[in-house]
Design a protein around this motif. Structure first.
Motif, PDB file in Angstrom:
ATOM      1  N   SER A  10       1.000  -1.127  -0.123  1.00 30.80           N
ATOM      2  CA  SER A  10      -0.106  -0.144  -0.081  1.00 30.80           C
ATOM      3  C   SER A  10       0.777   1.311   0.007  1.00 30.80           C
ATOM      4  N   LYS A  11       1.921   1.144   0.719  1.00 30.88           N
ATOM      5  CA  LYS A  11       3.095   2.367   0.705  1.00 30.88           C
ATOM      6  C   LYS A  11       3.650   2.550  -0.694  1.00 30.88           C
ATOM      7  N   ASP A  28       1.193   3.278  -3.383  1.00 31.18           N
ATOM      8  CA  ASP A  28       0.465   4.499  -2.879  1.00 31.18           C
ATOM      9  C   ASP A  28      -1.089   4.319  -3.097  1.00 31.18           C
TER      10      ASP A  28
END
Length: 237
Positions: free
Chosen positions: A104-105, A108
């Motif tokens: 998810s990081k 994004d």
């Protein structure tokens, strides 16, 4: 319905369901009263007593499928065994949580429908893992006999029910937090985790039934019951 207590798979099912219901009851007592303060009795607690019981069931299922795969030389049973090894490791090591947070990081991810980016990441990891093992199962299905195929059709149905509680209800539980209604959130969490426990118990029962009715298992249990009366009879004067 007459209960056959000499059927080991039935015995196992009664014990598993009874234990699940006990953990559900203890969870309710923990959440609604002050009689239990230890969070390990919560059905939602990571590595709590109920979740450890889930580990045991997943471990048994993986071992039984592996035993069937070896004795029957069936890749399909091996694929099922690998799936439950993954489910066990995923629960214990929190693979989809850690992986979901990472991707998810990296990618994004946005927030959607009250789901955080890491929640969407967890969902993505679960979907990818599910597709991978379904592919393995599909390959094994094409190479297997009619008995293994029929049992796998039942297993796929149970797997989808497990996914409903473990994935769909989990996402619904997360989304419900935005409403800030504690009783609703607790109820959905209980349905999610309690449903997972009960379905896993049914899966463990079904896989044990497959083993029990296989030539190896059938002979093993026949030998047990054949020896049992002689041992009892030897104690008589």
């Amino acid at each position: 319905m007459k209960i056959n207590l000499e059927n080991w798979s039935n015995r196992l099912l009664y014990l598993l369901i009874a234990t699940d219901l006990l953990f559900i009851a203890l969870h309710i007592i923990y959440k609604t009263t002050e009689l239990i303060s230890d969070t390990s009795f919560s059905i939602s607690k990571d590595r709590g007593y109920p979740e450890v019981f889930q580990y045991v069931k997943a471990y048994w299922v993986a071992l039984l499928f592996l035993r069937l795969a070896i004795k029957k030389h069936t890749f399909l049973y091996l694929a099922w065994s690998l799936l439950f090894v993954y489910l066990l490791l995923d629960d214990f090591l929190e693979i989809h949580e850690t992986g979901g947070n990472y991707i998810s990081k990296q990618l994004d991810f946005p927030s959607l429908f009250n789901l955080r980016p890491e929640d969407l990441g967890e969902l993505a990891i679960s979907i990818v893992a599910s597709l991978f093992f379904l592919l393995l199962i599909a390959i094994g299905y094409r190479l297997s006999d009619s008995i293994a195929r029929q049992s796998s059709r039942y297993m796929i149905g149970l797997l989808f029910i497990l996914a409903f509680f473990g994935i769909v209800m989990d996402m619904l539980h997360i989304m419900s937090r935005a409403l800030s209604i504690e009783i609703l959130e607790d109820f959905i969490a209980l349905v999610e985790d309690g449903g997972e426990h009960l379905v896993m118990s049914v899966i463990a029962w079904y896989v044990f039934l497959l083993f029990e009715t296989s030539p190896l298992g059938n002979q093993m249990f026949k030998n047990y019951w054949r020896k049992k009366p002689s041992r009892m009879g030897s104690k008589r004067p």
